[in-house]
Structure formats: structure tokens, C-alpha cells
Motif scaffolding. Structure first.
Motif, PDB file in Angstrom:
ATOM      1  N   UNK A  26      45.830  55.293  33.547  1.00 63.30           N
ATOM      2  CA  UNK A  26      46.099  54.716  32.736  1.00 63.30           C
ATOM      3  C   UNK A  26      46.214  53.025  32.250  1.00 63.30           C
ATOM      4  N   UNK A  27      47.057  52.303  31.675  1.00 64.50           N
ATOM      5  CA  UNK A  27      47.213  51.316  31.507  1.00 64.50           C
ATOM      6  C   UNK A  27      47.238  50.861  33.866  1.00 64.50           C
ATOM      7  N   UNK A  28      48.955  51.966  34.814  1.00 60.91           N
ATOM      8  CA  UNK A  28      48.417  51.708  35.235  1.00 60.91           C
ATOM      9  C   UNK A  28      47.383  51.105  36.591  1.00 60.91           C
ATOM     10  N   UNK A  29      46.745  52.523  35.937  1.00 54.19           N
ATOM     11  CA  UNK A  29      45.397  52.535  36.974  1.00 54.19           C
ATOM     12  C   UNK A  29      44.516  51.147  36.876  1.00 54.19           C
ATOM     13  N   UNK A  30      44.402  50.594  35.924  1.00 63.06           N
ATOM     14  CA  UNK A  30      43.220  49.498  35.502  1.00 63.06           C
ATOM     15  C   UNK A  30      44.124  48.401  36.252  1.00 63.06           C
ATOM     16  N   UNK A  31      45.751  48.128  35.801  1.00 61.19           N
ATOM     17  CA  UNK A  31      45.747  47.587  36.989  1.00 61.19           C
ATOM     18  C   UNK A  31      45.993  47.383  38.515  1.00 61.19           C
ATOM     19  N   UNK A  32      46.325  48.250  39.185  1.00 57.67           N
ATOM     20  CA  UNK A  32      45.452  48.079  40.098  1.00 57.67           C
ATOM     21  C   UNK A  32      44.071  48.069  40.827  1.00 57.67           C
ATOM     22  N   UNK A  33      43.323  48.215  39.923  1.00 52.57           N
ATOM     23  CA  UNK A  33      42.079  48.222  40.067  1.00 52.57           C
ATOM     24  C   UNK A  33      42.020  46.684  40.102  1.00 52.57           C
ATOM     25  N   UNK A  34      41.970  46.205  38.927  1.00 53.88           N
ATOM     26  CA  UNK A  34      42.146  44.735  38.200  1.00 53.88           C
ATOM     27  C   UNK A  34      42.874  43.419  39.642  1.00 53.88           C
ATOM     28  N   UNK A  35      44.058  44.095  39.646  1.00 48.63           N
ATOM     29  CA  UNK A  35      44.306  43.314  40.747  1.00 48.63           C
ATOM     30  C   UNK A  35      44.755  43.038  42.262  1.00 48.63           C
ATOM     31  N   UNK A  36      44.253  44.699  42.620  1.00 46.65           N
ATOM     32  CA  UNK A  36      44.366  44.416  43.907  1.00 46.65           C
ATOM     33  C   UNK A  36      42.821  44.967  44.698  1.00 46.65           C
ATOM     34  N   UNK A  37      41.730  46.079  44.018  1.00 44.90           N
ATOM     35  CA  UNK A  37      40.669  46.079  44.493  1.00 44.90           C
ATOM     36  C   UNK A  37      39.823  45.023  43.860  1.00 44.90           C
ATOM     37  N   UNK A  38      39.790  44.421  42.787  1.00 38.64           N
ATOM     38  CA  UNK A  38      38.555  43.307  42.070  1.00 38.64           C
ATOM     39  C   UNK A  38      38.700  42.072  42.415  1.00 38.64           C
ATOM     40  N   UNK A  39      39.482  41.438  42.720  1.00 35.13           N
ATOM     41  CA  UNK A  39      38.980  40.254  43.515  1.00 35.13           C
ATOM     42  C   UNK A  39      38.647  39.983  44.807  1.00 35.13           C
ATOM     43  N   UNK A  40      38.848  41.240  45.807  1.00 34.75           N
ATOM     44  CA  UNK A  40      38.444  41.274  47.096  1.00 34.75           C
ATOM     45  C   UNK A  40      37.629  42.429  47.079  1.00 34.75           C
ATOM     46  N   UNK A  41      36.940  43.127  46.275  1.00 35.31           N
ATOM     47  CA  UNK A  41      35.551  43.808  46.431  1.00 35.31           C
ATOM     48  C   UNK A  41      33.973  43.211  45.951  1.00 35.31           C
ATOM     49  N   UNK A  42      34.540  42.253  44.623  1.00 33.13           N
ATOM     50  CA  UNK A  42      33.641  41.815  43.590  1.00 33.13           C
ATOM     51  C   UNK A  42      33.838  40.021  43.841  1.00 33.13           C
ATOM     52  N   UNK A  43      33.126  39.582  45.536  1.00 31.08           N
ATOM     53  CA  UNK A  43      33.075  38.322  46.235  1.00 31.08           C
ATOM     54  C   UNK A  43      32.171  37.169  44.588  1.00 31.08           C
ATOM     55  N   UNK A  44      32.320  37.445  44.001  1.00 27.39           N
ATOM     56  CA  UNK A  44      31.238  36.847  42.185  1.00 27.39           C
ATOM     57  C   UNK A  44      29.782  36.796  42.371  1.00 27.39           C
ATOM     58  N   UNK A  45      29.463  37.714  43.846  1.00 20.25           N
ATOM     59  CA  UNK A  45      27.554  37.903  43.198  1.00 20.25           C
ATOM     60  C   UNK A  45      27.639  39.724  43.697  1.00 20.25           C
ATOM     61  N   UNK A  46      29.204  40.638  43.030  1.00 23.31           N
ATOM     62  CA  UNK A  46      28.571  41.660  43.100  1.00 23.31           C
ATOM     63  C   UNK A  46      28.596  42.573  41.831  1.00 23.31           C
ATOM     64  N   UNK A  47      27.894  42.164  41.619  1.00 24.12           N
ATOM     65  CA  UNK A  47      27.231  42.856  39.811  1.00 24.12           C
ATOM     66  C   UNK A  47      27.418  44.011  39.258  1.00 24.12           C
TER      67      UNK A  47
END
Length: 351
Positions: A26-47
Motif C-alpha cells: 500500500x501507501x507505505x510500500x510505495x513511499x519506501x520505493x519512491x523515497x529510498x530505492x528509486x532515487x539511487x537505482x534510477x540515475x536519470x537514464x534508467x527508462x
């Protein structure tokens, strides 16, 4: 992945901890992905990751596809020379590279234990991102699950990797032939002893660091300089001894090794004597075993030594004819010793 704030409060990445809601989807899972995982695994070119689908659909490369999968349960999570994150990326990259593949994409699954520090998780994610960048691969898909406190020892990571083998490259564990040279890329046993020294808080005068590294660059360099390369294998769990037994069985040959030529650091050798361990059975996470035609061995070693990850490469023996597929080692005292398969678990939870 949408990096927008999921609710009014951001994750407390300094003091917060994983709880069961982070695995509820739910919301907590989405927040964990958005704020902790995504900023580091998506460096701008990871379409592919940014699309946020249940799968990553990538362009089809030319050549033959290589696929590898791995699980990582190392304890402690952080150790001299690396952590479970660097281990997860580099271990999968290396499994692909041993087949001559150029690693392209990774996926990762995270089993998180309730109570895991968000700061520790962030540290691991940053390590994975840095390791992926260094190896030239992209993490294009992932998943998280949360289990109750006491069920996962903090964090487990599963990975899968996809790579492409160029036309003309044929590396296979069944290709060793009697008379071939057996080569290692450097000092053995560093990773296993680094883990053990951390667990036991040994406080060694000469601290031992894990050799954890991605070997795809070294492998590409080797293939460029040695067209007669028969096979590659990374001696992880079970170390050099188990790896040579695996290759002997696959190729239907024996191995004859000279102990005096096998590179082992003095600090690792001394620690092994203290614990009653054999360095030839200790895990490695940044070394490889190579087999090539004897006539090309000197040139291959020279080429390996010109690369940072192969500067201590050495010929340690040769492939021999043996219907029993034994691995024999001439000791420093001039005798002969059989290097059998490892029985039991000498050092659990090392990768």
C-alpha cells in the motif's frame, strides 16, 4: 517510479525502521520505493525502471543471451571491503562474465526484516547503485517483501542478471583438456577470512578486506588477448578446491596443482592456521580461475597483470588426464595431497 511524496511526511532515513506496513503493497510500500530505492537505482537514464511496470521490457541485443540468478544471505551485512549490496551486484555480474557475457541488466528482490534500520537499508542501496554503475549494468526491476522480526536476520537479497555473449566467444566448464594451464587472477581466501574476522572481532594487525569486485572488465581484457581461453569460473563458496573439483568433473579430467604457486596472503594464511582452516576452501568474491592452452599461458598472465584486478595473476598448475577426476596438489614439502570436495559447511553465510 514516481518520486513524489506519498503522504505528508517523508521517511526518516536516519532513525526510521522497517515495519510490516512497508511490505503490505500500500501507501507505505510505495513511499519506501519512491523515497529510498528509486532515487539511487534510477540515475536519470534508467527508462525501464522508471516506467514502474510489473516487468522491464528491454531491446533485444545481438549475440546469445546469458541468464544468472543468485541469493545473498551474508552475515554480517557490512564487512571490510563491502556489504551485502556490493556482493549482490558483483556476484551476479561475475556469474555472467564467467561465460564471456557482457552483463547488461539486473533485477533484485529484497526480503526485509521488521525492525531493520532504514539507514542501513539506504547504505546497502547506495552500495548496490555504485557497484552497478562501476560494472556498467542497470537495475531494471525489483521487489520488496517484509517478514516478521526474527525471520530474516535483517536483510536477504535475491538477484538475477541478463547479459549477452558475443559471437565467437565459447567458454564452458567442459572444455578443459590435458596439458592446459590453470591460472588464478590473484590472492585467494580474502573474502572468507574478512567475513570471519568481522564476526569474531579479531582485531588483526593486518586487517583483511574482502576482494568483492566485478570481473567483467578483466574478462573482456582476457578475451581480447587470449583467443585460446577455454573456460572461466569464480571460486566463491568452497573456494579454489571445490571449483577445481567442479571443473574436473565437467571436463572429465584431473587437475595437478603446485601449492608453492598458489597466491595466499600471509595474513590470511596466519588466520587460517589459528582457526584450523584451509585457505584453498575459503570463499572469494573478486577472483577467477582460468584454463587456457599451455602455449598461451605466459601471454595471458602478462595481459591479466596489466589489469588492476589481475595484477597478482599466476599459473598454479595444469590439467592432467585422470579417469577419477581427482584434484592433486604437490605440497611445499614435496609430497602430494588430494584436494577433495568440501564436506559440510566450513564457514556458513559468507555470500
Amino acid at each position: 517510479m514516481n518520486r513524489a511524496r506519498i503522504d505528508g511526511r517523508r521517511l526518516d532515513l536516519r532513525h526510521g525502521r522497517i515495519d510490516l506496513t512497508h511490505g503490505a503493497g500500500g501507501r507505505a510500500t510505495a513511499q519506501l520505493i519512491a523515497e529510498l530505492f528509486a532515487p539511487h537505482f534510477d540515475r536519470g537514464d534508467n527508462v525501464w525502471l522508471r516506467q514502474g511496470n510489473d516487468q522491464a521490457i528491454m531491446p533485444r541485443p545481438s549475440g546469445r543471451l546469458a541468464l544468472s540468478t543468485d541469493c545473498h544471505v551474508v552475515t554480517p551485512l557490512f564487512f571490510p571491503g563491502g556489504d551485502i549490496g556490493t556482493l549482490a551486484v558483483n556476484g551476479t555480474v561475475n556469474d555472467l562474465a564467467m561465460g564471456g557475457a557482457r552483463p547488461l541488466y539486473l533485477s533484485a528482490g529484497f526480503i526485509l526484516e521488521e525492525g531493520l534500520s532504514l539507514a542501513d537499508l539506504l547504505r546497502v542501496v547506495r552500495s548496490m547503485a555504485a557497484a552497478a554503475d562501476a560494472a556498467g549494468v542497470q537495475l531494471v526491476a525489483g521487489d520488496t517483501k517484509v517478514v516478521e522480526r526474527g525471520k530474516a536476520d535483517g536483510l536477504f537479497i535475491t538477484t538475477a542478471g541478463v547479459g549477452v555473449v558475443p559471437d565467437g566467444v565459447e567458454l564452458d566448464g567442459a572444455c578443459a583438456r590435458p596439458g592446459d594451464a590453470v591460472i588464478v587472477s590473484g590472492y585467494l581466501g580474502d573474502h572468507g577470512m574478512a567475513i570471519l574476522s568481522q564476526r569474531e572481532a579479531l582485531g588483526l594487525d593486518s586487517p583483511i578486506e574482502s576482494d568483492c569486485a566485478a570481473l567483467n572488465g578483466l574478462v573482456a581484457h582476457m578475451l581480447e588477448h587470449c583467443p585460446s581461453l577455454r573456460l572461466l569460473r569464480d571460486p566463491t563458496r568452497g573456494g579454489l578446491a571445490n571449483t577445481l573439483n567442479e571443473l574436473s568433473q565437467q571436463s572429465g579430467v584431473g587437475m595437478c596443482i603446485n601449492e608453492s604457486t598458489v597466491p595466499v596472503r600471509l595474513a590470511v594464511r596466519a588466520a587460517c592456521e589459528f582457526f584450523g582452516l584451509d585457505p584453498l576452501y575459503l570463499a572469494n568474491e573478486g577472483k577467477l580461475v582460468a584454463v587456457c592452452a599451455a602455449a598461451d599461458a605466459a601471454a595471458l598472465v602478462e595481459a591479466m597483470r596489466s589489469h588492476q584486478l589481475g595484477r597478482d595473476a599466476a599459473v598454479i598448475g595444469e590439467v592432467c588426464a585422470d579417469d577419477h577426476n581427482f584434484v592433486r596438489m604437490t605440497t611445499t614439502f614435496g609430497g602430494e595431497r588430494l584436494l577433495d570436495w568440501l564436506h559440510g559447511e566450513m564457514l556458513p553465510r559468507i555470500c
